[in-house]
Design a protein around this motif. Structure first.
Motif, PDB file in Angstrom:
ATOM      1  N   PRO A 101     -22.086   7.414  -3.387  1.00 21.77           N
ATOM      2  CA  PRO A 101     -21.900   6.496  -4.591  1.00 21.77           C
ATOM      3  C   PRO A 101     -21.439   5.130  -4.267  1.00 21.77           C
ATOM      4  N   ALA A 102     -21.459   4.270  -4.796  1.00 26.20           N
ATOM      5  CA  ALA A 102     -20.578   3.455  -4.901  1.00 26.20           C
ATOM      6  C   ALA A 102     -19.462   3.573  -5.772  1.00 26.20           C
ATOM      7  N   SER A 103     -19.810   5.123  -6.451  1.00 26.83           N
ATOM      8  CA  SER A 103     -19.100   5.475  -7.726  1.00 26.83           C
ATOM      9  C   SER A 103     -17.914   6.002  -6.995  1.00 26.83           C
ATOM     10  N   ARG A 104     -18.033   6.999  -6.145  1.00 25.48           N
ATOM     11  CA  ARG A 104     -17.215   8.057  -5.690  1.00 25.48           C
ATOM     12  C   ARG A 104     -16.485   7.372  -4.557  1.00 25.48           C
ATOM     13  N   LYS A 105     -16.167   6.265  -3.979  1.00 24.39           N
ATOM     14  CA  LYS A 105     -15.216   6.132  -2.886  1.00 24.39           C
ATOM     15  C   LYS A 105     -14.715   5.555  -3.423  1.00 24.39           C
ATOM     16  N   ALA A 106     -13.103   5.813  -2.654  1.00 21.75           N
ATOM     17  CA  ALA A 106     -11.938   5.776  -3.187  1.00 21.75           C
ATOM     18  C   ALA A 106     -12.026   4.169  -3.065  1.00 21.75           C
ATOM     19  N   PRO A 107     -11.385   3.805  -4.700  1.00 23.14           N
ATOM     20  CA  PRO A 107     -10.976   1.710  -4.399  1.00 23.14           C
ATOM     21  C   PRO A 107     -10.112   1.505  -3.758  1.00 23.14           C
ATOM     22  N   PRO A 108      -9.898   0.580  -3.057  1.00 22.08           N
ATOM     23  CA  PRO A 108      -9.073  -0.161  -2.234  1.00 22.08           C
ATOM     24  C   PRO A 108      -7.940  -0.034  -2.595  1.00 22.08           C
ATOM     25  N   ARG A 109      -6.902   0.255  -1.724  1.00 18.57           N
ATOM     26  CA  ARG A 109      -5.476   0.926  -1.932  1.00 18.57           C
ATOM     27  C   ARG A 109      -4.465  -1.292  -2.719  1.00 18.57           C
ATOM     28  N   ALA A 110      -4.817  -1.551  -3.624  1.00 18.69           N
ATOM     29  CA  ALA A 110      -3.374  -2.463  -4.048  1.00 18.69           C
ATOM     30  C   ALA A 110      -2.147  -2.414  -2.597  1.00 18.69           C
ATOM     31  N   PRO A 111      -2.138  -3.915  -2.714  1.00 22.98           N
ATOM     32  CA  PRO A 111      -0.670  -4.113  -1.539  1.00 22.98           C
ATOM     33  C   PRO A 111       0.228  -3.822  -1.577  1.00 22.98           C
ATOM     34  N   GLY A 112       1.429  -2.741  -1.236  1.00 19.81           N
ATOM     35  CA  GLY A 112       2.345  -2.250  -2.174  1.00 19.81           C
ATOM     36  C   GLY A 112       3.125  -3.967  -2.149  1.00 19.81           C
ATOM     37  N   PRO A 113       4.389  -3.625  -3.345  1.00 19.39           N
ATOM     38  CA  PRO A 113       5.464  -5.585  -3.178  1.00 19.39           C
ATOM     39  C   PRO A 113       6.346  -4.607  -2.029  1.00 19.39           C
ATOM     40  N   ARG A 114       6.326  -6.219  -1.767  1.00 20.84           N
ATOM     41  CA  ARG A 114       7.492  -6.821  -0.696  1.00 20.84           C
ATOM     42  C   ARG A 114       8.815  -5.402  -0.420  1.00 20.84           C
ATOM     43  N   HIS A 115       9.185  -5.779  -1.676  1.00 21.79           N
ATOM     44  CA  HIS A 115      10.634  -4.709  -1.355  1.00 21.79           C
ATOM     45  C   HIS A 115      10.506  -3.452  -2.618  1.00 21.79           C
ATOM     46  N   ASP A 116      10.659  -2.614  -2.330  1.00 21.99           N
ATOM     47  CA  ASP A 116      10.047  -2.110  -3.124  1.00 21.99           C
ATOM     48  C   ASP A 116      11.549  -1.090  -3.968  1.00 21.99           C
ATOM     49  N   LEU A 117      12.339  -1.387  -4.864  1.00 14.12           N
ATOM     50  CA  LEU A 117      13.277  -0.777  -5.743  1.00 14.12           C
ATOM     51  C   LEU A 117      13.021  -0.161  -6.796  1.00 14.12           C
TER      52      LEU A 117
END
Ligand SMILES: Cc1ncc(COP(=O)(O)O)c(C=O)c1O
Length: 470
Positions: A101-117
């Motif tokens: 079922p759609a509700s059990r699918k993992a949500p797509p991961r948002a793209p992370g920041p370009r520079h993670d500080l």
């Protein structure tokens, strides 16, 4: 009813749980069970079924029963039988398994920041994969049979011995293996101590610290009382009727300075006089860059200080291994809080870490990373001196992050400006205890460890570009 785990891994690649029940005898029950397993996807198309003899033995039925069931399912099209390749689940164009079922699918991961500080992570690209693998292999080869049984909640003796030696040598901790309890990191230690009923609040904490830890304490019903900070660290002279105090004495988190020696003495005096305890969070004690080593506070009074450490900064937070060095009188209570068996820290990982430390690999890794982080810190300081000389960089004698001091009222806009430049980081406000009345200081907490080496220059450039004008 026959209920059996069919261990046919060599034949079908996985265990198959078959329940033979219902009307019509064994043959009909086996046909139903196999048909259901194919229909609901537990037996995937192409899966090879066990030979008659082994399935018959596993289920306690006659070979003939299995042969008849297979033949029936071949006739129905569920299975195929071919000379030389045995009996397999038939290939089908349509998947037999209903879509999740759609509700059990993992949500797509948002793209992370370009520079993670953001502070918090070591350089994941520098995890010592080869050395860890060598220790893992040795640990696995030499582990006695009993290591594969349920684990001792104190942790493996091999690891506690290695840690007792290492912590004494590198951090000035005074202990012996019997006073060390292995856990899955600092957060787990807090959960055990407070959630497990070993200690009770109220607990004094530093006015700036990790909100995650404060939340975890609140969830355990512990009231935290903020201690203000000044240039010498936590104002331990403000301690009152609390039962314990949680400190980051080697490197205040996140502001960055060590606790002044006079305050180290004062807080252990307080604990003795009050019958209280000091919890020492030694989260990055290995990473000190000047020549003024700050040993563990625990060395001042092992009966009044609980020393807590983990490999989250030195190796990786993914390893989930930490330790508690306890006063003698607390060991049994902590073990009782842990329960009868080790339920948290993988014994194989414990043995690997024991070998990693005892073989000298841990020291070599820490020394290599210390050099790397020191170079990064120097590059950060130099870049800011060149592009934003009005920004003061503080808290850089140790650890994996620095604090950039900002003019009053400019922190939120500086965090936003950084985000516009693709840089993720936090302001000091994110770490402030909501109950503190100490004056607000504006600043950015810059973690310089996480980006891989090749991306660090770009991250620094983006950070400098986001700095507020003088
Ligand atoms: C202040 C502080 N304490 C402790 C830890 C270690 O936490 P854990 O061992 O639960 O990963 C961290 C993060 O690494 C930290 O930032």
């Amino acid at each position: 009813m026959t209920d059996s785990w069919v261990d046919s891994a060599e034949r079908i690649g996985s265990d198959l749980h078959l329940v033979l029940s219902g009307p019509g005898g064994r043959r009909a029950a086996l046909i139903r069970a196999l048909r259901d397993a194919v229909r609901d996807g537990r037996l995937a198309p192409g899966t090879r079924l066990p030979p008659y003899r082994s399935l018959a033995a596993d289920l306690g039925v006659a070979r003939r029963t299995v042969a008849d069931a297979y033949a029936e399912l071949v006739a129905e099209g569920w299975l195929t039988a071919r000379q030389g390749s045995g009996t397999r689940v038939a290939e089908r164009a349509e998947p037999l398994r209903p879509a999740a079922p759609a509700s059990r699918k993992a949500p797509p991961r948002a793209p992370g920041p370009r520079h993670d500080l953001r502070q918090g992570s070591p350089d994941g690209s520098a995890f010592p994969r080869t050395a860890w693998l060598a220790s893992y292999r040795r640990a696995l080869q030499h582990a006695p049979g009993e290591a594969f049984g349920p684990g001792d909640p104190a942790g493996r003796a091999e690891l506690r011995e290695a840690l007792a030696e290492y912590l004494a040598r590198a951090r000035g901790v005074r202990t012996e293996p019997g006073r060390i309890v292995i856990c899955s990191g600092f957060a787990h230690a807090l959960r055990l101590l407070f959630g497990g009923g070993v200690l009770r609040g109220p607990l004094a904490v530093e006015a700036y610290g990790l909100g995650f830890h404060r939340g975890l304490l609140a969830a355990a019903g512990v009231r935290t009382v903020p201690l203000p900070l000044d240039e010498d660290g936590a104002r331990v002279d403000r301690l009152g009727r609390e039962r314990a105090v949680l400190l980051t004495p080697a490197h205040q988190f996140p502001t960055g300075g060590p606790l002044h020696p006079a305050r180290r003495a004062a807080v252990t005096d307080w604990a003795r006089a009050r019958g209280g305890l000091v919890l020492e969070d030694d989260y990055d004690g290995e990473f000190r860059y000047d020549r003024k080593p700050v040993g563990a506070l625990q060395g001042l009074d092992p009966e009044r200080v609980i020393h807590l450490g983990s490999v989250s900064k030195s190796l990786s937070p993914a390893v989930r291994l930490g330790w508690m060095v306890l006063p003698e009188g607390l060991v049994d209570a902590v073990l009782a809080a842990k329960g009868e068996r080790e339920a948290w820290a993988s014994v194989l990982d414990q043995l690997s870490l024991a070998d990693f430390i005892a073989s000298g690999r841990y020291d070599r890794h820490v020394r290599r990373m210390r050099q790397r982080y020191r170079r990064r810190r120097d590059r950060l300081v130099a870049a800011l001196a060149g592009h934003a000389p009005h920004v003061e960089v503080t808290g850089v004698a140790a650890g994996l992050h620095a604090v950039l001091r900002l003019p009053p009222g400019s922190e939120a806009s500086a965090v936003e400006a950084a985000a516009r430049h693709g840089v993720a980081l936090d302001g000091l406000a994110a770490f402030r205890h909501p109950g503190t009345d100490m004056p607000v200081t504006d600043g950015l907490v810059v973690g310089y460890a996480a980006p891989p080496e090749h991306a660090y220059g770009g991250a620094l450039e983006a950070l400098c570009g986001a700095m507020p004008p003088p």
